[in-house]
Design a protein around this motif. Sequence first.
Motif: not given
Length: 214
Positions: A116-124, A126-132, A162-170
Amino acid sequence: MDLLKSVDLGFYVELGIVIAMIGMGIGWTIKKTLVRMLSQKQSVIKNDQLWEMHSEVHEALTEARTKVDAARAMIIQFHNGEYFLDGSGVKKMSTSHESLRYGISSCGEKLQNILISMCVSLLSLVKKDASTVTYMSTWSEEEASSYCKNFLDLHNVLAFSVKPLKHHGLTTGFVMFQWCSTDKVDAIDESVVSKIIDESVRKISTHLTLQADK
């Protein structure tokens, strides 16, 4: 006569004990067989449910990819890796599902056990949860040097969402849509794409959550 009666009585007692032991053995064998059969049946049912879930997830992913006219759609899920020497956990991510337009090469098999540490820019993103929609040409110089940016360039990705997948908020992973040709990129209607992605991710999250909670 008394001696014969005593011998007969002893014989029947021993015979009764043997029959009882045989009966207990047969009963134990039958019980063990029934437990094994029940366990096998439950395993078959569980496997059938698992296959059905994955089929439904893939159908939802393919349907969304077709609607947004993307070249690839992928589900990437987070998982544990091993451990560093200091005892801290190694967090990784892997592709679990991939849908491709005809003629598009797969890259899912190459996105397995990625740190995961190799894809910080991508995961940032994902964290926005914006579907843009993110266009590769707009990434900054810092992002341009990242592993994920170079990986996407290598697979001819011109834009993605990108859009996050969540399981009970996680957050347990994310869904990624990729466009690989200029005509498809030019035709993107971001408002429409965003709605389709939001709907498809809700559907996929529901399928994955129901399976995880069983």
